[in-house]
Scaffold this active site. Structure first.
Site, PDB file in Angstrom:
ATOM      1  N   LYS A 164       3.016   6.650   5.142  1.00  0.00           N
ATOM      2  CA  LYS A 164       2.248   5.589   4.471  1.00  0.00           C
ATOM      3  C   LYS A 164       2.806   4.241   4.887  1.00  0.00           C
ATOM      4  CE  LYS A 164      -1.106   4.035   2.333  1.00  0.00           C
ATOM      5  NZ  LYS A 164      -1.158   3.107   3.472  1.00  0.00           N
ATOM      6  N   LYS A 213      -0.089   3.782  -2.602  1.00  0.00           N
ATOM      7  CA  LYS A 213      -1.112   4.829  -2.520  1.00  0.00           C
ATOM      8  C   LYS A 213      -0.521   6.239  -2.470  1.00  0.00           C
ATOM      9  CE  LYS A 213      -4.685   1.935  -0.364  1.00  0.00           C
ATOM     10  NZ  LYS A 213      -3.955   0.666  -0.103  1.00  0.00           N
ATOM     11  N   SER A 266      -5.359   3.357   4.716  1.00  0.00           N
ATOM     12  CA  SER A 266      -5.062   2.417   3.633  1.00  0.00           C
ATOM     13  C   SER A 266      -6.323   1.749   3.093  1.00  0.00           C
ATOM     14  CB  SER A 266      -4.052   1.365   4.097  1.00  0.00           C
ATOM     15  OG  SER A 266      -3.182   1.007   3.051  1.00  0.00           O
ATOM     16  N   SER A 292       0.792  -1.234   0.000  1.00  0.00           N
ATOM     17  CA  SER A 292       0.000   0.000   0.000  1.00  0.00           C
ATOM     18  C   SER A 292       0.820   1.279   0.000  1.00  0.00           C
ATOM     19  CB  SER A 292      -0.950   0.009   1.197  1.00  0.00           C
ATOM     20  OG  SER A 292      -2.036  -0.863   0.970  1.00  0.00           O
TER      21      SER A 292
END
Length: 303
Positions: free
Chosen positions: A224, A63, A117, A60
């Site tokens: 992140k 992203k 997420s 993820s």
């Protein structure tokens, strides 16, 4: 998977002099993460690299590029978008609490995609991009090339695909680019958020997947996390450190808290020169993963 292997082997031959210059001079720092890179945001040179040029699945962390493409599209963050049923199967488990047919503002979608997420949110952002989903993924790869992320490829906007691959050093460039947008900083470091949907009207609470954003002493500006079984635990951050902005990229750790422990070891190392220490289980995990990469390379070369 074959595509990932071939991509991995092709990228291994690409040099990065800044990483090579520091890879051998920072052996004293002990990290649990199998791959890592550390750099100041105003410098193109890494201050630390560990397998920083190895292309690996990034889960993820993907992203962050999704957010960059959304922001650079110029689309209104206040526009309501509909969560539509997926037009292609999810590459991995994509559980969501969001109801198909409901609507949420683009900015709120981006917020929950970054902070919590939320995969369905990232997918939906791509569906509502000019030209649709495929155009969005193409824009992700175009932006990566423009940023000089030569060892990076994207096949979906969520990170659920193991074929989303990058290197620790490439991701430093992505974090620096994302830092141009205050919204990415705000959304990715939001601690808690209640999303208000319409048609039908309901609310859902979301929390940040990175515990460090809850600690003001860390000064996290961008965050992140990511996880797939193939990618391990991942964490990228931009944080305030001794009056400068520091980028840390930590890919493929064994435990949920290992990347956060590595982030602390990096700060102590920069401040005091202390090498730190990691648990035996983490060292064993790193050896196994490094061996697996070597085996994959040798097997592919034989064919």
């Amino acid at each position: 998977m074959l595509r990932f292997v071939l991509f991995f082997l092709a990228c291994l031959s690409l040099p990065f002099t800044a990483v090579q210059a520091h890879e051998t001079s920072t052996d004293g720092l002990q990290l649990a993460s199998v791959n890592a890179a550390v750099a100041y945001a105003n410098s193109e040179e890494l201050v630390y690299g560990k397998n920083a040029e190895r292309p690996v699945p990034i889960a993820s962390v993907t992203k962050l590029m999704t957010a960059l493409v959304v922001m650079e599209s110029g689309q209104s963050l206040n526009e309501y978008l509909e969560f539509q049923e997926r037009h292609i199967p999810a590459p991995a488990n994509a559980y969501t609490r969001i109801r198909i047919g409901s609507e949420l503002k683009r900015g709120d979608m981006l917020r929950i995609a970054l902070m919590s997420s939320e995969n369905f949110a990232a997918y939906t952002l791509a569906r509502h991009y000019p030209g649709g989903y495929d155009a969005f993924v193409a824009a992700m790869n175009t932006r990566a090339r423009e940023l000089g992320m030569k060892n990076t490829t994207f096949v979906d906007p969520t990170g659920l695909s193991v074929e989303n691959t990058s290197t620790a050093s490439d991701l430093v460039k992505l974090v620096v680019a994302a830092n141009q947008y205050p919204e990415i900083s705000e959304y990715s470091t939001t601690r808690y958020f209640t999303a208000r949907f319409r048609q039908p009207r309901y609310r859902l609470p979301f929390g940040n997947t990175n515990a460090l954003v809850h600690r003001k002493s860390w000064g996290v500006d961008i965050s992140k996390t990511g996880y797939l079984s193939e990618a391990g635990r991942c964490l990228v951050m931009l944080l305030e450190f001794e009056g400068k902005q520091l980028v840390t990229v930590l890919l493929d750790s064994l435990g949920t808290r290992s990347p956060m422990g590595d982030a602390g070891r990096i700060r102590r190392w920069l401040s005091t020169g202390s090498s730190g220490s990691v648990a035996a289980a983490a060292r064993d995990y790193a050896r196994q993963k490094n061996q697996a990469y070597s085996t994959t390379e040798s097997s592919a070369s034989a064919h």
